[in-house]
Design an enzyme around this catalytic site. Structure first.
Site, PDB file in Angstrom:
ATOM      1  N   GLU A 227      67.503 -74.177   4.238  1.00 57.62           N
ATOM      2  CA  GLU A 227      68.605 -73.728   3.401  1.00 57.62           C
ATOM      3  C   GLU A 227      69.838 -73.662   4.303  1.00 57.62           C
ATOM      4  OE1 GLU A 227      68.068 -69.932   1.473  1.00 57.62           O
ATOM      5  OE2 GLU A 227      70.107 -70.007   0.652  1.00 57.62           O
TER       6      GLU A 227
ATOM      7  N   LYS B  84      67.704 -65.347   9.705  1.00 50.85           N
ATOM      8  CA  LYS B  84      69.065 -65.866   9.754  1.00 50.85           C
ATOM      9  C   LYS B  84      70.083 -64.795   9.377  1.00 50.85           C
ATOM     10  CE  LYS B  84      67.870 -69.653   7.468  1.00 50.85           C
ATOM     11  NZ  LYS B  84      67.951 -70.914   6.715  1.00 50.85           N
TER      12      LYS B  84
ATOM     13  N   ARG C  11      54.190 -68.440  10.307  1.00 56.31           N
ATOM     14  CA  ARG C  11      55.482 -68.669  10.949  1.00 56.31           C
ATOM     15  C   ARG C  11      55.441 -68.219  12.401  1.00 56.31           C
ATOM     16  NH1 ARG C  11      60.379 -66.763   9.164  1.00 56.31           N
ATOM     17  NH2 ARG C  11      59.841 -67.435   7.090  1.00 56.31           N
TER      18      ARG C  11
HETATM   19  P1  ATP Z   1      64.957 -67.151   7.837  1.00 60.75           P
HETATM   20  O1  ATP Z   1      63.952 -66.114   7.472  1.00 60.75           O
HETATM   21  O2  ATP Z   1      65.244 -67.262   9.281  1.00 60.75           O
HETATM   22  O3  ATP Z   1      66.211 -67.102   7.026  1.00 60.75           O
HETATM   23  P2  ATP Z   1      64.016 -69.184   6.092  1.00 60.75           P
HETATM   24  O4  ATP Z   1      62.571 -69.421   5.894  1.00 60.75           O
HETATM   25  O5  ATP Z   1      64.711 -68.517   4.993  1.00 60.75           O
HETATM   26  O6  ATP Z   1      64.221 -68.509   7.504  1.00 60.75           O
HETATM   27  P3  ATP Z   1      64.765 -71.882   5.661  1.00 60.75           P
HETATM   28  O7  ATP Z   1      66.053 -72.532   5.948  1.00 60.75           O
HETATM   29  O8  ATP Z   1      64.367 -71.701   4.255  1.00 60.75           O
HETATM   30  O9  ATP Z   1      64.802 -70.511   6.405  1.00 60.75           O
HETATM   31  O10 ATP Z   1      63.609 -72.591   6.469  1.00 60.75           O
HETATM   32  C1  ATP Z   1      63.405 -73.973   6.511  1.00 60.75           C
HETATM   33  C2  ATP Z   1      61.980 -74.239   6.873  1.00 60.75           C
HETATM   34  O11 ATP Z   1      61.677 -73.679   8.138  1.00 60.75           O
HETATM   35  C3  ATP Z   1      61.039 -73.625   5.864  1.00 60.75           C
HETATM   36  O12 ATP Z   1      60.027 -74.549   5.558  1.00 60.75           O
HETATM   37  C4  ATP Z   1      60.492 -72.425   6.582  1.00 60.75           C
HETATM   38  O13 ATP Z   1      59.197 -72.122   6.148  1.00 60.75           O
HETATM   39  C5  ATP Z   1      60.535 -72.862   8.045  1.00 60.75           C
HETATM   40  N1  ATP Z   1      60.646 -71.700   8.925  1.00 60.75           N
HETATM   41  C6  ATP Z   1      61.588 -70.746   8.897  1.00 60.75           C
HETATM   42  N2  ATP Z   1      61.339 -69.796   9.829  1.00 60.75           N
HETATM   43  C7  ATP Z   1      60.213 -70.183  10.477  1.00 60.75           C
HETATM   44  C8  ATP Z   1      59.423 -69.632  11.532  1.00 60.75           C
HETATM   45  N3  ATP Z   1      59.765 -68.485  12.134  1.00 60.75           N
HETATM   46  N4  ATP Z   1      58.332 -70.313  11.943  1.00 60.75           N
HETATM   47  C9  ATP Z   1      57.985 -71.470  11.353  1.00 60.75           C
HETATM   48  N5  ATP Z   1      58.670 -72.032  10.356  1.00 60.75           N
HETATM   49  C10 ATP Z   1      59.770 -71.402   9.901  1.00 60.75           C
HETATM   50 MG    MG Z   2      63.794 -69.947   3.028  1.00 60.05          MG
END
Ligand code: ATP
Ligand code: MG
Length: 559
Positions: free
Chosen positions: A37, A272, A262
């Site tokens: 995102e 984020k 994760r």
């Molecule tokens: P955040 O919690 O940091 O905002 P998010 O999951 O909302 O992370 P996205 O931009 O939606 O952020 O993530 C893109 C991809 O990266 C998704 O498939 C998500 O599952 C993966 N991802 C995000 N954080 C991690 C992590 N700590 N370890 C592994 N994969 C991750």
């Molecule tokens: Mg997300």
């Protein structure tokens, strides 16, 4: 390509893919996607997901799409879109022409929503957000059906069209899937499909005032793109029935969602939202502050793409959440830099040494090896002269036991040069040591004395007349606790001493021509890289990682 034969050990995701290929599922295709995102910069957790998705595609001769999951018009920005591309590319992956945006599918998604309504599988609800929450029930209590749940298809179609046409205010109505308010899985209790949001989108502008929800968008975007394996993190496990439900109802291509744990790292936050607040509140200099766990921060700090990919491979994937010791990441980085970084001498806290028996005005070019781990790195010349700088803490007037460096009357070796002996200590009016007077032994140029006498210490140094001034930024962990925020506000766990700026450092003349991003091992001090702030007029270095390997220690203890 058939099964991926490269790996001796197969994680559970690759095992699933192997099975699928064996039974000829998806016509033998492997197609993954990385779906960020664009509401912030990527971090080391995302790197794990990138390495997994792009890595699997590479290994199986498949494809991986870069897809922006941009359904929230308020928090998203092109700055983030651009940074994500740069970071994925820097890690060494390529999506060719497959750069997609969920927002490109808004028309199709709208049609899918209409299809659901026509099939009696979705309805427009007038309950407020708060009422919907009340009606939803809890983990132990079933939900209640909305009084608007049984509207006719015609009425729903009319209201949904009017939602799209902007007749209603934010939150006044919502389109919901008609599933089961008594489901044991709360995600299945008539989840929202479309919400009203009068906001401009960074790509679609003001075309829409209704936006599709994540769960609806994600599975259908996967389906539209022909994804075969939709790999996501564990918190989406409970959403999988909904992922499957939408695709089944709409009778479209059905990718398989697979969840993995994760990445969590000690001493690190990865949300984020929290990282953004560090930036906004000025706790760090920006998303690329070298203390940040963002990919751009790690890059600026001196991390190599190889070290991050190596780390991702080493930690692997699992079904259970755990916390990885940040010392492991540093260990892998150190290993990588050890192979590729040239050694140089840099004095971070200089103390002047005058070598009294060395001829005034004379300069010698001494030979120095660039990298003992890599012969192809070659040799260089370093100037030696009558006045040099050594590290202030390499001298003690009253040396404690086991201090083997310089002290009054004591002899040490200068790296790549001669033995020197401290003859006198010069102090200013405050009693501060300002200079050492030494003598050298011309017969020790080889690094050894001809009479066989030994010295215990070897010091790094630079010639005062040839040294270049530099600023060196020393870093400690951004957080002082292993699990920041575990006991309240994560901001309270910030380490007040995470940055120490050393002005007036002295480095070898060779470094004048170093480019931002270039890494070096400062002998005895650790790995450092040229910062993006650095100019030929003002050299700036970031400490990347020290030489002491606490991971090797941990591993050693386990054995
Ligand atoms: P955040 O919690 O940091 O905002 P998010 O999951 O909302 O992370 P996205 O931009 O939606 O952020 O993530 C893109 C991809 O990266 C998704 O498939 C998500 O599952 C993966 N991802 C995000 N954080 C991690 C992590 N700590 N370890 C592994 N994969 C991750
Ligand atoms: Mg997300």
């Amino acid at each position: 390509m058939a099964e991926n034969e490269n790996k001796a050990y197969k994680d559970f995701i690759r095992t699933i893919i192997d099975e699928d290929l064996k039974i000829g599922k998806n016509d033998g295709r492997v197609h993954t996607r990385f779906p960020p995102e664009p509401n912030g910069y990527l971090h080391i957790g995302h790197a794990k997901s990138i390495c997994l998705n792009f890595g699997i595609a590479e290994e199986y001769g498949g494809l991986c799409n870069l897809r922006y999951d941009d359904t929230n018009p308020v928090k998203e920005d092109v700055e983030y879109v651009d940074s994500i591309k740069e970071d994925v590319r820097w890690l060494g992956f390529d999506w060719d022409d497959r750069e997609f945006y969920a927002s490109d599918y808004f028309d199709k998604l709208y049609d899918y929503a209409v299809q659901l309504i026509k099939d009696g599988k979705a309805y427009v609800d007038d309950l407020s957000q708060e009422e919907i929450r009340e009606y939803r029930g809890t983990l132990t209590e079933p939900g209640k059906e909305s009084p608007y749940r049984n509207r006719t298809v015609e009425e729903n179609l009319d209201l949904f069209t009017r939602m799209r046409d902007g007749e209603f205010k934010d939150g006044e109505k919502v389109l919901r899937a008609k599933i089961d308010m008594t489901s044991g899985n709360i995600n299945m209790r008539d989840p929202a499909v479309y919400r009203i949001k009068h906001a401009s989108h960074h790509r679609t502008g003001d075309k829409w005032c209704i936006y599709p929800m994540y769960d609806f968008t994600h599975c259908l975007s996967d389906s539209i793109e022909g994804i075969t394996h939709s790999i996501c993190t564990l918190e989406f496990e409970d959403h999988r029935p909904l992922y499957d439900w939408f695709l089944e109802q709409l009778r479209v291509h059905h990718p398989q969602q697979i969840e993995f744990a994760r990445l969590n790292l000690s001493y690190t936050i990865m949300s984020k939202r929290k990282l953004l607040s560090l930036v906004k509140e000025g706790k760090v200099s920006g998303w690329d502050d070298p203390r940040m766990p963002t990919i751009c921060g790690l890059r600026r700090r001196g991390y190599t793409p190889e070290s991050i990919r190596g780390f991702a491979e080493r930690i692997g994937v699992a079904k259970r959440d755990s916390v990885v010791d940040i010392a492991l990441l540093e260990h892998i980085l150190r290993d990588d830099l050890n192979k590729r970084a040239d050694r140089v001498m840099a004095v971070l806290n200089p103390l002047k040494v005058v070598i009294e028996n060395y001829p005034e005005g004379e300069v010698e070019e001494l030979n120095a090896i660039n990298n003992p781990e890599d012969e192809s790195a070659g040799m260089r010349k370093i100037p030696f002269s009558r006045e040099i700088f050594i590290e202030r803490d390499d001298f003690r007037e009253d040396p404690p036991k086991k201090f083997f460096r310089l002290a009054p009357g004591r002899e040490v070796r200068l790296k790549h040069a001669y033995f020197i002996k401290c003859e006198d200590v010069i102090k200013d009016d405050n009693g501060e040591i300002v200079e050492l007077r030494c003598t050298y032994d011309p017969a020790t140029k080889s690094g050894e004395a001809s009479d066989g006498r030994k010295v215990k210490g070897t010091l790094h140094w630079v010639s005062t007349a040839h040294a270049i001034d530099a600023e060196v930024r020393m870093y400690d962990r951004l957080f002082k606790t292993e699990n920041p925020g575990a006991n309240g506000d994560f901001m309270d766990d910030l380490n007040p001493d995470s940055l120490d700026v050393l002005a007036g450092c002295k480095v070898e003349p060779k470094l004048t021509h170093a480019n931002p991003g270039e890494s070096f091992q400062f002998l005895r001090k650790g790995y450092f890289c040229v910062d993006t702030d650095s100019t030929p007029e003002k050299l700036v270095f970031n400490q990347t990682v020290g030489l002491r390997d606490s991971w090797a220690k941990i591993e050693g203890k386990k054995k």
